[in-house]
Every structure is written in structure tokens, then in C-alpha cells.
Design an enzyme around this catalytic site. Structure first.
Site, PDB file in Angstrom:
ATOM      1  N   GLY A   7      23.560  30.022  29.491  1.00 15.75           N
ATOM      2  CA  GLY A   7      25.187  30.100  29.834  1.00 15.75           C
ATOM      3  C   GLY A   7      25.390  29.948  31.087  1.00 15.75           C
ATOM      4  N   GLY A   9      28.528  29.812  32.470  1.00 19.44           N
ATOM      5  CA  GLY A   9      29.896  30.038  32.927  1.00 19.44           C
ATOM      6  C   GLY A   9      30.153  30.413  34.203  1.00 19.44           C
ATOM      7  N   GLY A  12      27.008  32.544  35.502  1.00 19.63           N
ATOM      8  CA  GLY A  12      25.647  31.933  35.105  1.00 19.63           C
ATOM      9  C   GLY A  12      25.442  30.757  36.110  1.00 19.63           C
ATOM     10  N   ASN A  99      30.037  41.627  29.886  1.00 17.00           N
ATOM     11  CA  ASN A  99      30.929  42.575  29.625  1.00 17.00           C
ATOM     12  C   ASN A  99      30.602  43.286  28.357  1.00 17.00           C
ATOM     13  OD1 ASN A  99      32.437  42.424  32.027  1.00 17.00           O
ATOM     14  ND2 ASN A  99      33.967  41.105  31.099  1.00 17.00           N
ATOM     15  N   LYS A 179      31.509  50.676  33.674  1.00 12.43           N
ATOM     16  CA  LYS A 179      32.183  49.356  33.601  1.00 12.43           C
ATOM     17  C   LYS A 179      32.849  49.139  32.138  1.00 12.43           C
ATOM     18  CE  LYS A 179      32.608  44.974  34.773  1.00 12.43           C
ATOM     19  NZ  LYS A 179      31.386  44.029  34.982  1.00 12.43           N
ATOM     20  N   ASN A 187      41.287  45.194  30.458  1.00 15.16           N
ATOM     21  CA  ASN A 187      41.108  43.934  29.754  1.00 15.16           C
ATOM     22  C   ASN A 187      42.417  43.732  28.448  1.00 15.16           C
ATOM     23  OD1 ASN A 187      39.120  43.529  31.444  1.00 15.16           O
ATOM     24  ND2 ASN A 187      37.855  42.479  29.641  1.00 15.16           N
TER      25      ASN A 187
END
Length: 300
Positions: A7, A9, A12, A99, A179, A187
Site C-alpha cells: 500500500g 498511500g 505507506g 484505521n 483510536k 469520521n
């Protein structure tokens, strides 16, 4: 060390650059399986020294991989990691950073022979455009064992030297739940109202925040995560203030017509609440609203 990153993103990309700067051999794996190299520019700096090129999707490198960082979204974990497992030595440390909770549980049998770790980070990174990453906020990373038979690895020191601070957290579930609680509040609300985190500090949101937090505290206490409404309220309000100018990942997913991680954030909370016969109607309502939003656009 030979380190793989699944990944590329924001997080990453940040880890790829920092591990490369620390002298490690880094190979990245992306969804485009035909891609052979990937470039990452850190902090939008135009100097050549800040542009890093990584070998990409080199499956032969898996046989020498000593650590695999999995930084894809929770919705992509199973699809992203499953093809690699048969080619990894069982000594390879696999660290999941994403997440939400519950995504790794889907791979329990496949991961049984590996040392598996879960991580949560407050390092902030943002990709303003492809191949560029900004390190937008300094934070820390906590890593702990996925199962009770996993012991602290020297990989913690390696990661700490690359992007400090990285700390070992024996009871990583406590950190993950805290978290998750933050994500369950910020969110979905920012995604539904299409606002920055800081807007949740407005008085109009206070009744909703209070109800959400009260419900979350009940579930956390039921799974032996000790907290109180006042404690969690203080933590969440602090995050809202300190990240006031940020857009949440779920808000960005809705904007860009991507699948959200709601199933592994509020969905995980709902599944856990059901196991303990706890009613959490406000969280159910937000979950349904996000699911409805996802039906209004084609998922990219």
C-alpha cells in the site's frame, strides 16, 4: 533489513521514504501489479534528493522479506495480503497499520504461523497528488502483539530509528480501542456533514457527541477497556481541536467516491455491542447514514 510495504498511500509512502533514508532495502507493493517502479517525493520538495524510487511488485523479494508493513485500508487488507502469504518466510514480521478493528481477524488461519503485530499511529501524512506525500504532523506509533504468543521484536528498534517515536505496547488492544473511539465519533460525522474536524467543536454538535461517547464508553468498559465519559470526551475534544483544519479519511472517501472503512470502525463497535447486549442507537444511526451515502455513488 529487507522490508516490504503493501500500500503506497500517505502512511505507506511516508514509511517507505523514512525506511529508505535509514538505509533499508524497501520494496513496495501496489494494486497495479504491472508497475515495476514507484517514485515518491516527500514534502513537495523539488530537490532531486527528495525524490525516491522504489522497486515495485517484485514478488521474488518476498523470499528475503524480514518485515512486511501493511498500510492499506481495513477494507482492502484481505485482498491485498492474501496473495503474498504463501511466498513469505514464516519468520517475516507482519505489521498492520490501518484505521478500525477486525480486518486482521478475517485472516487468522492464514496468519497463524507468522509473527503478527498490530499498530496505530498519530503520524500525520497527506498525499496532495499521486507520488507526493507531505508529513503534516509529528506523532508516534504504538505496536503490539496480535496474539498472546508473540514477543517484542527487534523490528521495533528498526522502525523507531526510521520514524520515531515507535513504542512497544503489550496491551495494544487498549490503544486500538481508544483510536477506534475517536474514529467512531469524528469520521462519520465529518463525512455526513462534509466538514473539517474542527467544525465538530460547534455547540450544535455537542448533544450528538455526548450521546455517541456515552454509548462507546459502555462498549469499551464491557470489553475491559477502562474509561469514562469525561475521560473520552476530553480526548476526543482535544483531537477535534488539534486536527481542526484536517479532513477525516472517511470524509475524503465520500468526496472521492471510495468505499469507507465504516464496517471496521462503527461496524466493529456495533458487532461488539451486540455480543454484550448493549444498545447503541446513535452509532447505529451514523452507520446507516454512511451506508446510505455509499449507495449514492459508484465506488471507485
Amino acid at each position: 533489513m529487507n522490508i516490504g510495504i503493501v500500500g503506497l498511500g500517505a502512511i505507506g509512502s511516508l514509511w517507505a521514504v523514512k525506511l529508505h533514508q535509514a538505509g533499508h532495502q524497501v520494496c513496495v507493493f501496489t494494486r497495479n501489479t504491472h508497475q515495476q517502479t514507484a517514485q515518491v517525493t516527500l514534502d513537495m520538495d523539488s530537490n532531486n534528493d527528495s525524490v525516491y524510487t522504489f522497486p515495485t511488485n517484485q514478488h521474488d523479494s518476498l523470499a528475503q522479506c524480514e518485515c512486511l508493513l501493511v498500510t492499506v485500508k481495513s477494507t482492502q487488507v484481505t485482498q491485498a495480503i492474501s496473495p503474498f502469504l504463501p511466498f513469505l518466510p514464516t519468520t517475516t514480521s507482519i505489521i498492520f497499520i490501518h484505521n478500525g478493528m477486525g480486518a486482521v481477524d478475517n485472516l487468522q488461519s492464514q496468519l497463524a504461523n507468522f509473527p503478527v503485530y498490530l499498530a496505530t499511529t498519530t503520524q500525520a501524512a497527506f498525499r496532495p497528488k499521486p507520488n507526493h506525500v507531505q508529513h503534516t504532523g509529528l506523532g508516534g506509533t504504538l505496536i503490539g502483539p496480535y496474539s498472546s504468543n508473540i514477543r517484542k521484536s527487534n523490528i521495533i528498534k528498526v522502525l523507531n530509528n526510521a520514524l520515531a517515536p515507535v513504542h512497544w505496547q503489550e496491551n495494544i488492544q487498549t490503544a486500538l480501542w481508544n483510536k477506534l473511539a475517536i474514529n467512531c465519533v469524528i469520521n462519520p460525522l465529518t463525512a455526513i456533514h462534509q466538514c473539517k474536524n474542527g467544525e465538530l467543536a460547534q455547540p450544535t454538535f455537542t448533544p450528538t457527541l455526548n450521546l455517541l461517547i456515552q454509548e462507546i464508553v459502555q462498549v469499551m468498559n464491557a470489553v475491559s477497556i477502562t474509561t469514562s465519559t469525561s475521560q473520552l470526551t476530553k480526548v476526543i475534544n482535544n483531537v477535534i481541536i488539534t486536527t481542526a483544519n484536517n479532513y477525516s479519511s472517511m470524509q475524503q472517501d465520500v468526496v472521492h467516491h471510495r468505499a469507507t472503512e465504516i464496517d471496521y470502525i462503527t461496524g466493529y463497535l456495533i458487532r461488539t455491542a451486540k455480543l454484550h447486549d448493549i444498545d447503541i442507537p446513535m452509532n447505529h444511526q451514523l452507520f446507516s447514514q454512511i451506508k446510505h451515502l455509499e449507495t449514492k455513488y459508484p465506488i471507485q
